[in-house]
Design an enzyme around this catalytic site. Sequence first.
Site, short mmCIF file in Angstrom:
data_model
loop_
_atom_site.label_atom_id
_atom_site.label_comp_id
_atom_site.label_asym_id
_atom_site.label_seq_id
_atom_site.Cartn_x
_atom_site.Cartn_y
_atom_site.Cartn_z
N TYR A 1 0.85 -1.20 0.00
CA TYR A 1 0.00 0.00 0.00
C TYR A 1 0.88 1.25 0.00
O TYR A 1 0.88 2.02 0.94
CB TYR A 1 -0.94 -0.01 1.21
CG TYR A 1 -1.97 -1.14 1.21
CD1 TYR A 1 -2.01 -2.07 0.17
CD2 TYR A 1 -2.90 -1.28 2.24
CE1 TYR A 1 -2.92 -3.11 0.17
CE2 TYR A 1 -3.82 -2.31 2.23
CZ TYR A 1 -3.83 -3.22 1.20
OH TYR A 1 -4.75 -4.25 1.20
N LYS B 1 5.47 -14.87 -0.21
CA LYS B 1 5.16 -15.29 -1.58
C LYS B 1 6.44 -15.17 -2.37
O LYS B 1 6.48 -14.57 -3.44
CB LYS B 1 4.03 -14.42 -2.16
CG LYS B 1 3.45 -14.93 -3.48
CD LYS B 1 2.82 -16.29 -3.39
CE LYS B 1 2.56 -16.86 -4.78
NZ LYS B 1 2.17 -18.28 -4.75
N ASP C 1 -0.89 -18.14 -0.56
CA ASP C 1 -1.99 -18.91 -1.16
C ASP C 1 -2.25 -20.20 -0.36
O ASP C 1 -3.38 -20.50 0.02
CB ASP C 1 -1.74 -19.20 -2.65
CG ASP C 1 -0.30 -19.60 -2.96
OD1 ASP C 1 0.54 -19.57 -2.04
OD2 ASP C 1 -0.03 -19.97 -4.12
N ASP D 1 -4.10 -7.84 5.43
CA ASP D 1 -5.44 -7.29 5.25
C ASP D 1 -6.39 -8.41 4.81
O ASP D 1 -7.47 -8.62 5.38
CB ASP D 1 -5.38 -6.18 4.19
CG ASP D 1 -6.66 -5.37 4.10
OD1 ASP D 1 -7.57 -5.59 4.93
OD2 ASP D 1 -6.75 -4.52 3.20
N ASP E 1 -9.40 -10.57 7.21
CA ASP E 1 -10.84 -10.60 6.87
C ASP E 1 -11.31 -12.05 6.72
O ASP E 1 -12.39 -12.42 7.17
CB ASP E 1 -11.12 -9.85 5.57
CG ASP E 1 -11.38 -8.36 5.80
OD1 ASP E 1 -10.75 -7.79 6.72
OD2 ASP E 1 -12.20 -7.77 5.07
MG MG Z 1 -9.71 -5.03 5.01
#
Ligand code: MG
Length: 354
Positions: A138, A188, A221, A245, A249
């Site tokens: 980000y 990754k 993954d 992130d 979730d």
């Molecule tokens: Mg989120």
Amino acid sequence: MSSTHRIAVIPGDGIGQEVCPAAREVLDAVGGRHDVTFRYDEFDWSCARYQREGAMMPADGLEQVRQHDAIFLGAVGAPGVPDHVSLWGLLIPIRRSFRQYVNLRPIKVFEGVPSPLRNANPGDVDLVVVRENMEGEYSEVGGRYGRGFPEEMALQEAVFTRAGVTRIADYAFELATRRGNRLTSATKSNGIVHTMPFWDEIVAERAAGYPGVSWNSEHIDALAAKLVLDPARFDVIVASNLFGDILSDLAAALAGSIGMAPAGNINPEREFPSMFEPVHGSAPDIFGQGIANPIGAIWTAAMMLEHLGHPAAAHEVLAAIAGVLAKTDLRTPDLGGSATTTEFTAAVLQFLGG
Ligand code: MG
Ligand code: NAI
């Protein structure tokens, strides 16, 4: 010892407005039992403000909350305001200016709340995602070129620094020593060949300082799949901004509802206030009906209590949430019930008092 804390409250938009009062009531009630007083300053920073005044917060907004002991945020986001405006106009400036480089997201399966997973039993699933919160994927580095032409392109650079990876890894290992001494690092490095091997190298370096913690590194993954197949395996997961992130979730959904998930944006050095906010957004689809699940916000308040140095009070709040879920059938509609935000909060308050 009595203490007073100044809290900056930013209810924000949508159900942020409905769950903040629930969290405040619980804070005041548990504070009363522990000789802790909260003084709240409320700020109307939100998409509604953006639509009215052209900015999510005033130009000197950060200065206005810099001296508070903590910030409590409901949620921001509204139909009609692009999500990157609400995020980059409020949440990201606070997280970055106040060096809140840890995003802490605990996840638990409670007794009385069936997980969508068959094999996720209460007590077994109890993990924390430690998400890097200031850099990584980000980043602001990049741009759009050749707008409107066939060769139009967008570039976005991921930024990983030695200092940034070191401090998040140390925080996660430190946390693991206070929990189950198990840590998983999300990577990754097979596909992302520069930043992720760098992440892996630094995590391995820092691991040497925590010989009591058994740890491993898993590709994101495969890690996502394992989290679904065997969530009880995990204790502390450390991840970059994007991976953390998404994983948190996913993990929150395993626990029954995104409405239950809490989060803290932490400045561990305490040079600046930390910001506490439930994981969920403003939920415009249910806003105004008074049926938002307040658990995420109330649990978030417990995380804030812990951060402010009141672990016993924090523990009581969590026990009250667990108590209501285990001993009553009160549930908000996201958990299959018909209780309102107010009714559920009242039950938590009753447990706290008992
Ligand atoms: Mg989120
Ligand atoms: P959301 O979390 O607001 O809602 C997703 C789904 O979960 C909806 O069906 C909603 O009704 C339900 N839900 C969420 N929290 C709930 C609660 N406490 N009780 C009961 N049900 C709940 O995510 P969505 O729909 O992707 O985003 C809506 C807006 O919120 C967008 O503008 C988005 O940018 C913003 N947002 C803000 C966040 C923040 O302030 N940190 C985080 C995520 C989204």
